[in-house]
Design a protein around this motif. Structure first.
Motif, mmCIF file in Angstrom:
data_model
loop_
_atom_site.group_PDB
_atom_site.id
_atom_site.type_symbol
_atom_site.label_atom_id
_atom_site.label_comp_id
_atom_site.label_asym_id
_atom_site.label_seq_id
_atom_site.Cartn_x
_atom_site.Cartn_y
_atom_site.Cartn_z
ATOM 1 N N ARG A 121 0.820 -1.204 0.000
ATOM 2 C CA ARG A 121 0.000 0.000 0.000
ATOM 3 C C ARG A 121 0.859 1.262 0.000
ATOM 4 N NH1 ARG A 121 -1.492 2.754 4.469
ATOM 5 N NH2 ARG A 121 -2.941 4.423 4.064
ATOM 6 N N ASP A 122 1.905 1.307 0.835
ATOM 7 C CA ASP A 122 2.727 2.515 0.897
ATOM 8 C C ASP A 122 3.497 2.730 -0.403
ATOM 9 O OD1 ASP A 122 4.245 0.253 1.612
ATOM 10 O OD2 ASP A 122 5.627 1.407 2.836
ATOM 11 N N GLU A 123 3.865 1.631 -1.085
ATOM 12 C CA GLU A 123 4.545 1.764 -2.378
ATOM 13 C C GLU A 123 3.562 2.269 -3.439
ATOM 14 O OE1 GLU A 123 7.229 2.096 -5.275
ATOM 15 O OE2 GLU A 123 7.668 1.776 -3.165
ATOM 16 N N LEU B 2 0.992 4.196 -2.876
ATOM 17 C CA LEU B 2 0.788 5.622 -2.596
ATOM 18 C C LEU B 2 1.975 6.444 -3.060
ATOM 19 C CD1 LEU B 2 -0.882 5.492 0.927
ATOM 20 C CD2 LEU B 2 -1.960 6.078 -1.247
ATOM 21 N N ARG B 3 3.181 5.921 -2.869
ATOM 22 C CA ARG B 3 4.386 6.615 -3.330
ATOM 23 C C ARG B 3 4.349 6.772 -4.848
ATOM 24 N NH1 ARG B 3 7.922 3.577 -1.039
ATOM 25 N NH2 ARG B 3 8.041 4.809 0.836
ATOM 26 N N GLN B 4 3.930 5.706 -5.552
ATOM 27 C CA GLN B 4 3.830 5.774 -7.012
ATOM 28 C C GLN B 4 2.784 6.795 -7.434
ATOM 29 O OE1 GLN B 4 3.065 1.742 -8.208
ATOM 30 N NE2 GLN B 4 5.190 1.115 -7.955
ATOM 31 N N LEU B 5 1.643 6.806 -6.753
ATOM 32 C CA LEU B 5 0.611 7.792 -7.059
ATOM 33 C C LEU B 5 1.147 9.197 -6.830
ATOM 34 C CD1 LEU B 5 -2.354 8.552 -7.708
ATOM 35 C CD2 LEU B 5 -2.794 8.389 -5.249
ATOM 36 N N PHE B 6 1.819 9.401 -5.717
ATOM 37 C CA PHE B 6 2.383 10.705 -5.379
ATOM 38 C C PHE B 6 3.363 11.163 -6.461
ATOM 39 C CE2 PHE B 6 5.191 13.566 -2.952
ATOM 40 C CZ PHE B 6 4.247 14.379 -2.347
ATOM 41 N N GLN B 7 4.166 10.230 -6.982
ATOM 42 C CA GLN B 7 5.164 10.578 -7.995
ATOM 43 C C GLN B 7 4.551 10.750 -9.387
ATOM 44 O OE1 GLN B 7 7.957 7.386 -7.524
ATOM 45 N NE2 GLN B 7 9.086 8.433 -5.919
ATOM 46 N N ASN B 8 3.487 10.027 -9.693
ATOM 47 C CA ASN B 8 2.957 10.005 -11.056
ATOM 48 C C ASN B 8 1.782 10.948 -11.291
ATOM 49 O OD1 ASN B 8 4.844 8.068 -11.810
ATOM 50 N ND2 ASN B 8 3.522 6.404 -11.149
#
Length: 147
Positions: A5-7, A9-15
């Motif tokens: 889940r945290d990965e 969210l990190r991908q969403l935050f970056q993309n």
């Protein structure tokens, strides 16, 4: 294997991308001002070569922080400096909290008040401790107990 889940969210935050018009109207910063901040190297669009300005969510947060600092009366240079210091403090705090605490548990959170219980790991220099952080009608306070 599916990303954690945290990965995700990190991908969403970056993309996640937001166009200059959306950033400008949402945050109250003119497009001209955003272009100036780009020229100064304070912010960076995702793809500078295309001519279409889109910003990452991280950059949008930075823009919001800078705008807030300007609204408080800071100069642009001071606002950018403050943003770098805030990012450094946040990173250090996340690393320290992540390495120092076994568990973070929300105990109660109604009416905007809450309690958080932190179990501090035992080390050579101190016994294992339980720290209870409380936010209530009396403000913020802590209780510290040995486990």
């Amino acid at each position: 294997m599916e990303p954690r889940r945290d990965e995700r969210l990190r991908q969403l935050f970056q993309n996640l991308e937001i166009g200059i018009g959306g950033v400008s109207s949402s945050l109250g910063v003119s497009q001209r001002q955003l272009r100036y901040w780009e020229q100064k190297g304070y912010i960076k669009p995702i793809d500078e070569k295309s001519g279409v300005r889109h910003y990452s969510l991280a950059t949008v947060y930075l823009i919001a922080f800078i705008k807030d600092q300007l609204d408080k009366g800071y100069t642009l240079d001071a606002a950018v400096k403050n943003s770098k210091e805030a990012r450094a403090r946040s990173r250090i705090a996340r690393e320290l909290i992540g390495s120092a605490f076994d568990d973070i548990e929300i105990i109660d959170a109604d009416k905007g008040y809450g309690k958080i219980e932190l179990d501090l790991k035992e080390s050579e220099n101190h016994p294992a401790l339980r720290i209870l952080g409380i936010i209530d009608e009396n403000g913020r306070h802590f209780e510290v107990k040995e486990k």
